[in-house]
Motif scaffolding. Structure first.
Motif, PDB file in Angstrom:
ATOM      1  N   VAL A  72       0.832  -1.216   0.000  1.00 12.63           N
ATOM      2  CA  VAL A  72       0.000   0.000   0.000  1.00 12.63           C
ATOM      3  C   VAL A  72       0.861   1.258   0.000  1.00 12.63           C
ATOM      4  CG1 VAL A  72      -1.857   1.256   1.161  1.00 12.63           C
ATOM      5  CG2 VAL A  72      -1.847  -1.256   1.180  1.00 12.63           C
ATOM      6  N   THR A  73       1.705   1.398   1.011  1.00 14.75           N
ATOM      7  CA  THR A  73       2.499   2.629   1.136  1.00 14.75           C
ATOM      8  C   THR A  73       3.515   2.785   0.011  1.00 14.75           C
ATOM      9  OG1 THR A  73       4.032   1.484   2.610  1.00 14.75           O
ATOM     10  CG2 THR A  73       2.247   2.747   3.646  1.00 14.75           C
ATOM     11  N   GLY A  74       3.894   1.669  -0.596  1.00 20.08           N
ATOM     12  CA  GLY A  74       4.861   1.721  -1.702  1.00 20.08           C
ATOM     13  C   GLY A  74       4.316   2.384  -2.949  1.00 20.08           C
ATOM     14  N   ALA A  75       3.010   2.642  -2.960  1.00 21.04           N
ATOM     15  CA  ALA A  75       2.398   3.282  -4.128  1.00 21.04           C
ATOM     16  C   ALA A  75       2.924   4.699  -4.329  1.00 21.04           C
ATOM     17  CB  ALA A  75       0.878   3.309  -3.975  1.00 21.04           C
ATOM     18  N   VAL A  76       3.383   5.305  -3.245  1.00 20.75           N
ATOM     19  CA  VAL A  76       3.932   6.666  -3.344  1.00 20.75           C
ATOM     20  C   VAL A  76       5.452   6.559  -3.482  1.00 20.75           C
ATOM     21  CG1 VAL A  76       4.124   8.923  -2.232  1.00 20.75           C
ATOM     22  CG2 VAL A  76       2.064   7.521  -1.878  1.00 20.75           C
ATOM     23  N   PRO A  77       6.003   7.041  -4.597  1.00 23.01           N
ATOM     24  CA  PRO A  77       7.458   6.936  -4.784  1.00 23.01           C
ATOM     25  C   PRO A  77       8.194   7.965  -3.930  1.00 23.01           C
ATOM     26  CG  PRO A  77       6.492   8.153  -6.601  1.00 23.01           C
ATOM     27  CD  PRO A  77       5.346   7.731  -5.721  1.00 23.01           C
ATOM     28  N   PRO A  78       9.522   7.867  -3.821  1.00 26.27           N
ATOM     29  CA  PRO A  78      10.282   8.889  -3.078  1.00 26.27           C
ATOM     30  C   PRO A  78      10.035  10.271  -3.699  1.00 26.27           C
ATOM     31  CG  PRO A  78      11.679   7.019  -3.628  1.00 26.27           C
ATOM     32  CD  PRO A  78      10.405   6.826  -4.372  1.00 26.27           C
ATOM     33  N   MET A  79       9.794  11.244  -2.845  1.00 30.66           N
ATOM     34  CA  MET A  79       9.464  12.589  -3.343  1.00 30.66           C
ATOM     35  C   MET A  79      10.629  13.579  -3.190  1.00 30.66           C
ATOM     36  SD  MET A  79       6.466  12.452  -4.588  1.00 30.66           S
ATOM     37  CE  MET A  79       4.770  11.941  -4.476  1.00 30.66           C
ATOM     38  N   SER A  80      11.360  13.416  -2.096  1.00 31.94           N
ATOM     39  CA  SER A  80      12.453  14.365  -1.842  1.00 31.94           C
ATOM     40  C   SER A  80      13.806  13.701  -2.078  1.00 31.94           C
ATOM     41  CB  SER A  80      12.383  14.850  -0.393  1.00 31.94           C
ATOM     42  OG  SER A  80      12.610  13.750   0.472  1.00 31.94           O
ATOM     43  N   GLU A  81      14.824  14.514  -2.141  1.00 36.56           N
ATOM     44  CA  GLU A  81      16.188  14.011  -2.324  1.00 36.56           C
ATOM     45  C   GLU A  81      16.576  13.087  -1.173  1.00 36.56           C
ATOM     46  OE1 GLU A  81      19.201  13.736  -5.068  1.00 36.56           O
ATOM     47  OE2 GLU A  81      17.331  14.850  -5.228  1.00 36.56           O
ATOM     48  N   ALA A  82      16.121  13.434   0.025  1.00 42.32           N
ATOM     49  CA  ALA A  82      16.434  12.624   1.216  1.00 42.32           C
ATOM     50  C   ALA A  82      15.797  11.238   1.110  1.00 42.32           C
ATOM     51  CB  ALA A  82      15.931  13.333   2.471  1.00 42.32           C
ATOM     52  N   GLU A  83      14.557  11.210   0.634  1.00 41.26           N
ATOM     53  CA  GLU A  83      13.859   9.924   0.476  1.00 41.26           C
ATOM     54  C   GLU A  83      14.555   9.053  -0.576  1.00 41.26           C
ATOM     55  OE1 GLU A  83       9.801  10.958  -0.351  1.00 41.26           O
ATOM     56  OE2 GLU A  83       9.283  11.189   1.766  1.00 41.26           O
ATOM     57  N   TRP A  84      14.983   9.705  -1.654  1.00 44.54           N
ATOM     58  CA  TRP A  84      15.715   8.968  -2.699  1.00 44.54           C
ATOM     59  C   TRP A  84      17.017   8.395  -2.129  1.00 44.54           C
ATOM     60  CZ3 TRP A  84      14.177   6.749  -6.839  1.00 44.54           C
ATOM     61  CH2 TRP A  84      13.148   7.273  -7.626  1.00 44.54           C
ATOM     62  N   GLN A  85      17.695   9.198  -1.358  1.00 49.93           N
ATOM     63  CA  GLN A  85      18.965   8.765  -0.778  1.00 49.93           C
ATOM     64  C   GLN A  85      18.749   7.586   0.171  1.00 49.93           C
ATOM     65  OE1 GLN A  85      21.778  10.387  -2.101  1.00 49.93           O
ATOM     66  NE2 GLN A  85      22.699   8.532  -1.247  1.00 49.93           N
ATOM     67  N   ALA A  86      17.642   7.653   0.918  1.00 45.89           N
ATOM     68  CA  ALA A  86      17.314   6.566   1.864  1.00 45.89           C
ATOM     69  C   ALA A  86      17.072   5.256   1.111  1.00 45.89           C
ATOM     70  CB  ALA A  86      16.083   6.946   2.681  1.00 45.89           C
ATOM     71  N   GLU A  87      16.357   5.351  -0.014  1.00 45.01           N
ATOM     72  CA  GLU A  87      16.088   4.153  -0.835  1.00 45.01           C
ATOM     73  C   GLU A  87      17.392   3.590  -1.402  1.00 45.01           C
ATOM     74  OE1 GLU A  87      13.321   2.318  -1.483  1.00 45.01           O
ATOM     75  OE2 GLU A  87      12.258   3.564  -0.033  1.00 45.01           O
ATOM     76  N   PHE A  88      18.250   4.505  -1.838  1.00 40.49           N
ATOM     77  CA  PHE A  88      19.535   4.096  -2.413  1.00 40.49           C
ATOM     78  C   PHE A  88      20.390   3.405  -1.354  1.00 40.49           C
ATOM     79  CE2 PHE A  88      23.521   5.688  -4.927  1.00 40.49           C
ATOM     80  CZ  PHE A  88      23.634   4.445  -5.535  1.00 40.49           C
ATOM     81  N   GLU A  89      20.336   3.901  -0.126  1.00 40.42           N
ATOM     82  CA  GLU A  89      21.107   3.295   0.970  1.00 40.42           C
ATOM     83  C   GLU A  89      20.632   1.865   1.241  1.00 40.42           C
ATOM     84  OE1 GLU A  89      23.880   4.359   2.326  1.00 40.42           O
ATOM     85  OE2 GLU A  89      23.726   6.117   1.016  1.00 40.42           O
ATOM     86  N   LYS A  90      19.317   1.664   1.167  1.00 39.04           N
ATOM     87  CA  LYS A  90      18.767   0.306   1.370  1.00 39.04           C
ATOM     88  C   LYS A  90      19.274  -0.629   0.272  1.00 39.04           C
ATOM     89  CE  LYS A  90      14.471   1.970   3.451  1.00 39.04           C
ATOM     90  NZ  LYS A  90      13.071   2.305   3.117  1.00 39.04           N
ATOM     91  N   TYR A  91      19.318  -0.105  -0.955  1.00 42.54           N
ATOM     92  CA  TYR A  91      19.791  -0.911  -2.089  1.00 42.54           C
ATOM     93  C   TYR A  91      21.265  -1.275  -1.912  1.00 42.54           C
ATOM     94  CZ  TYR A  91      21.017  -2.258  -6.894  1.00 42.54           C
ATOM     95  OH  TYR A  91      21.481  -2.938  -7.996  1.00 42.54           O
ATOM     96  N   LYS A  92      22.018  -0.363  -1.298  1.00 43.49           N
ATOM     97  CA  LYS A  92      23.453  -0.594  -1.093  1.00 43.49           C
ATOM     98  C   LYS A  92      23.733  -1.726  -0.098  1.00 43.49           C
ATOM     99  CE  LYS A  92      25.222   4.005  -2.289  1.00 43.49           C
ATOM    100  NZ  LYS A  92      25.828   5.245  -1.774  1.00 43.49           N
ATOM    101  N   GLN A  93      22.674  -2.174   0.583  1.00 42.98           N
ATOM    102  CA  GLN A  93      22.847  -3.241   1.580  1.00 42.98           C
ATOM    103  C   GLN A  93      22.792  -4.642   0.956  1.00 42.98           C
ATOM    104  OE1 GLN A  93      23.628  -2.204   4.713  1.00 42.98           O
ATOM    105  NE2 GLN A  93      23.457  -0.208   3.709  1.00 42.98           N
ATOM    106  N   ILE A  94      22.503  -4.742  -0.346  1.00 41.98           N
ATOM    107  CA  ILE A  94      22.328  -6.083  -0.931  1.00 41.98           C
ATOM    108  C   ILE A  94      23.488  -6.465  -1.851  1.00 41.98           C
ATOM    109  CG2 ILE A  94      19.792  -5.907  -0.745  1.00 41.98           C
ATOM    110  CD1 ILE A  94      19.746  -5.668  -3.856  1.00 41.98           C
ATOM    111  N   ASP A  95      23.587  -7.765  -2.114  1.00 43.64           N
ATOM    112  CA  ASP A  95      24.688  -8.313  -2.926  1.00 43.64           C
ATOM    113  C   ASP A  95      24.755  -7.727  -4.335  1.00 43.64           C
ATOM    114  OD1 ASP A  95      25.813 -10.025  -1.045  1.00 43.64           O
ATOM    115  OD2 ASP A  95      24.368 -11.619  -1.456  1.00 43.64           O
ATOM    116  N   GLN A  96      23.594  -7.496  -4.943  1.00 47.63           N
ATOM    117  CA  GLN A  96      23.608  -7.015  -6.324  1.00 47.63           C
ATOM    118  C   GLN A  96      24.411  -5.719  -6.443  1.00 47.63           C
ATOM    119  OE1 GLN A  96      20.200  -5.180  -8.511  1.00 47.63           O
ATOM    120  NE2 GLN A  96      20.307  -6.981  -9.830  1.00 47.63           N
ATOM    121  N   TYR A  97      24.236  -4.844  -5.476  1.00 52.74           N
ATOM    122  CA  TYR A  97      24.980  -3.582  -5.498  1.00 52.74           C
ATOM    123  C   TYR A  97      26.476  -3.854  -5.324  1.00 52.74           C
ATOM    124  CZ  TYR A  97      26.928   0.916  -4.209  1.00 52.74           C
ATOM    125  OH  TYR A  97      27.723   2.037  -4.162  1.00 52.74           O
TER     126      TYR A  97
END
Lengths: 381, 313
Positions: A72-97
């Motif tokens: 449900v909440t994922g329907a709203v994408p990151p809106m601010s630069e901070a939110e984008w950075q937070a998403e990117f940080e989560k991605y940096k925690q996985i093997d693919q990155y």
């Protein structure tokens, strides 16, 4: 007792028998067949788009960019630069990155994020349109007799599909396990279910496109042999679609780019290099591609036999349906070969997937017309 | 009974079997196509992997079969009249004309694309040209327009060794064209000999076969002329890279016999022919079947023995 003539009425007050009126079959609750068909057509188009976007999400390696399941909440994408950075940080925690994408800047991450977000958002839209339509028709009592369960099924399968989607992504959002993509088995399950949903939607559209009495009459002319053969072709095509998903899941389409050989040999080199042996059939790029190729040849050979049988149908529409299947499968065979010979670039690989959808629907159409032939007028004979 | 059920009961009395569809592809002609294409492929200086070779021959064969189906679609009217062709699937009522057209077009497109993918685009394009030549130039246009129809038809049937060679090498050279000349120049004497003792068939079908338009005397002269030219080309081939002692021996013997037969046919009197039921013409026709097979067989033998230092010069 006075003598009566044989045909005289026994009772003077007996009611006159009313003559039967035609259309008894359709006097049952007919429902809004046309409106439901339009609704199903919209869902069908969205599922086709969903398969295409899903394919592109896989081909662009974007599927692991959103590391959480927030229906449900994922329907709203990151809106601010901070939110984008937070998403990117989560991605940096996985093997693919760590193993593939350490070069990525935020702008690069946004590209893969939008693919995955778009795919999930389209899923939400499909769910919403299904729910609005289904409950709308249910409340207004517009659903024809016997159709409630049928129309509920795509919604249930859609919900299951969402869960399988996350189950698939979860296999790739790992750290320290060396996973740089989702598990190919789970990808095949996800794609397979998408085709099942699409198949049900198409079949229901075909059924609703004809009146109930027309279907009952047509059923008497069912071409059993042809129906059986087209059912076999449908199952075989489904198996080949699953094999195609396994190929896509491990990028096996890019491992051998010569045809009709593989690495200059009939059989790919080192086909059983993975231990245990059975894993090679799912995870060895050479062997997986080889199986997909051979299954393609066998599917095509069987399709030729079915086509020649379909050409002999007494009904023009059925003949045409089998011609269309053969034409689409021929095209798919050629595109498949071109895909491996060009090392599966995104634009060709996605066409290969799109034509698979076309083949699937055309086989269903041919199967439907074998079961419910369209009456051909004798006048034109 | 509904329209549809009546219609369903009005399907062809004899349902077409897979064999009938296969017959549409002219399997006997296809066998010649396969054999000569295989020889062209094997005689080429560049070796190919057996699987690629198999695919090339398969797609050339399918292309040849597609041409046959399109030929039967177009010639359905005359096939019905001629004794020799009455049993073909369309005149026999087993396969519909539209089906032959569908099958022919589908297989043509598929064979061309697949050959191009399996070998090279040049080979695919040449196969496409061959199908076009046989179906449009020969079948649709010149077959019913000129008594030299069989010469043009012979050209179409002579392309397979060239396609086989191109599939292996991706280029042209003189040798495949000499193999082309073998089939091209062999076809007229072969078919005109047949026409000499089957004239009525072509007469009834209104096909301008040389025997019909110019008479038997002229046909006999034509057989001799073509046989002389054929012998010259056949012997020339012996001294190229595809030739060798085996081929030369075969060519000398066969061409001597073929020339002898052609001279006998040229000298023959019509009354004698009628009285002995065209004995010489029939034996010449049988020899012609052996002639082509043995010439290409000798080229193949040379190619197969070359790796062991036994074939070629």
């Amino acid at each position: 007792m006075s003598n009566r003539t044989i045909f005289e009425e026994v009772s003077s007050d007996s009611k006159q028998q009313s003559s039967p009126t035609p259309g008894g079959i359709d006097r049952k609750r007919r429902g809004a067949r046309g409106a439901i068909r339009v609704w199903l057509a919209v869902l069908f188009a969205l599922v086709v788009a969903m398969i295409a976007v899903g394919g592109l999400t896989r081909l662009t390696d974007s599927g692991l960019s959103i590391t959480e399941w927030r229906p449900v909440t994922g329907a709203v994408p990151p809106m601010s630069e901070a939110e984008w950075q937070a998403e990117f940080e989560k991605y940096k925690q996985i093997d693919q990155y760590h193993l593939m994408n350490t070069w990525m800047e935020l702008s690069d991450f946004k590209t893969i994020y939008w693919w995955e977000w778009g795919h999930r958002q389209l899923g939400r839209v499909i769910g919403l349109i299904w729910a609005l339509g289904f409950f709308g028709f249910l409340v207004t009592r517009s659903i024809p007799t016997g159709w409630t369960g049928r129309l509920l099924l795509p919604g249930i399968l859609g919900g299951v599909q969402g869960a399988i989607g996350w189950w698939m992504v979860a296999s790739g959002v790992t750290l320290g396990e060396g996973m740089t993509s989702v598990a190919s088995y789970r990808l095949a399950t996800h794609l397979g279910l998408a085709f099942v949903i699409l198949g049900f939607l198409a079949w229901y559209m075909f059924l609703l496109g004809r009146e109930e009495r027309d279907l009952m009459q047509a059923r008497r002319l069912k071409e059993e042999k042809l129906f059986g053969m087209s059912t076999g072709l449908l199952h075989f095509a489904f198996l080949q679609i699953l094999l195609g998903a396994l190929v896509a899941g491990i990028d096996a389409g890019r491992s051998y780019t010569d045809w009709p050989l593989m690495g200059g040999q009939i059989f790919p080199p080192r086909p059983f290099m993975i231990e245990p042996l059975w894993k090679n059939f799912f995870e060895n790029p050479g062997l997986v591609q080889f199986i997909h190729r051979v299954a393609g040849y066998l599917l095509f050979a069987f399709a030729v036999v079915v086509w020649l049988r379909g050409r002999r149908s007494a009904h023009k529409a059925t003949q045409f349906a089998f011609n269309a299947v053969f034409a689409a499968l021929s095209l798919q065979l050629v595109i498949g070969i071109v895909t491996v010979m060009t090392a599966a670039p995104v634009e060709i690989a996605i066409v290969h997937q799109a034509v698979a959808v076309l083949v699937w629907v055309l086989i269903l159409r041919a199967r439907f017309l074998s079961a419910y032939p369209v009456a051909t007028s004798i006048k034109g004979h | 009974m509904t329209d549809a059920s009546i219609n369903a009961s009005m399907t062809r009395e004899e349902e077409a079997s897979l064999g009938d569809y296969f017959a549409l592809l002219k399997p006997r002609v296809m066998s010649l196509v396969v054999f000569t294409a295989f020889v062209g492929l094997m005689a080429a200086p560049i070796g190919v992997h057996p699987v690629i070779g198999f695919c090339a021959i398969l797609f050339i064969a399918i292309g040849g079969g597609a041409s046959g189906a399109l030929n039967m679609w177009w010639d359905a009217d005359i096939d019905q009249v001629m004794k020799r062709t009455k049993g073909r699937p369309i005149p026999a009522g087993k396969v519909d004309k539209g089906e032959a057209l569908s099958l022919g077009l589908a297989l043509s497109g598929l064979s061309v694309i697949m050959l191009a993918l399996a070998t090279n685009v040049f080979a695919g394009a040449f196969l496409a040209f061959t199908i076009f030549f046989y179906v449009v130039i020969y079948t649709m246009w010149l077959k019913r327009a000129t008594p030299q129809n069989i010469v043009i038809g012979g050209a179409a049937g002579a392309f397979p060794p060239v396609i086989g060679w191109i599939a292996a090498t991706g280029s042209m050279s003189v040798e495949p064209w000499l193999m082309f000349a073998l089939t091209f120049l062999w076809t007229p004497p072969h078919f005109w000999a047949l026409a000499l003792f089957m004239r009525n068939d072509y007469d009834m079908a209104d096909v301008p076969m040389l025997t019909v338009t110019h008479g038997r005397r002229s046909t006999r002269k034509h057989i001799l002329v073509y046989t002389v030219i054929l012998a010259a080309f056949a012997l020339t081939t012996a001294f190229t890279s595809v030739g060798g002692p085996i081929y030369l021996t075969t060519a000398v013997v066969l061409n001597a016999l073929f020339l002898k037969g052609a001279v006998q046919i040229w000298r023959r009197d019509e009354e004698i022919c009628e009285s002995d039921n065209f004995k010489i013409e029939r034996s010449f026709f049988k020899l012609s079947l052996l002639y082509l097979f043995l010439h290409f067989g000798a080229i193949l033998a040379e190619a197969l023995l070359k790796p062991y230092g036994l074939g070629g010069w």
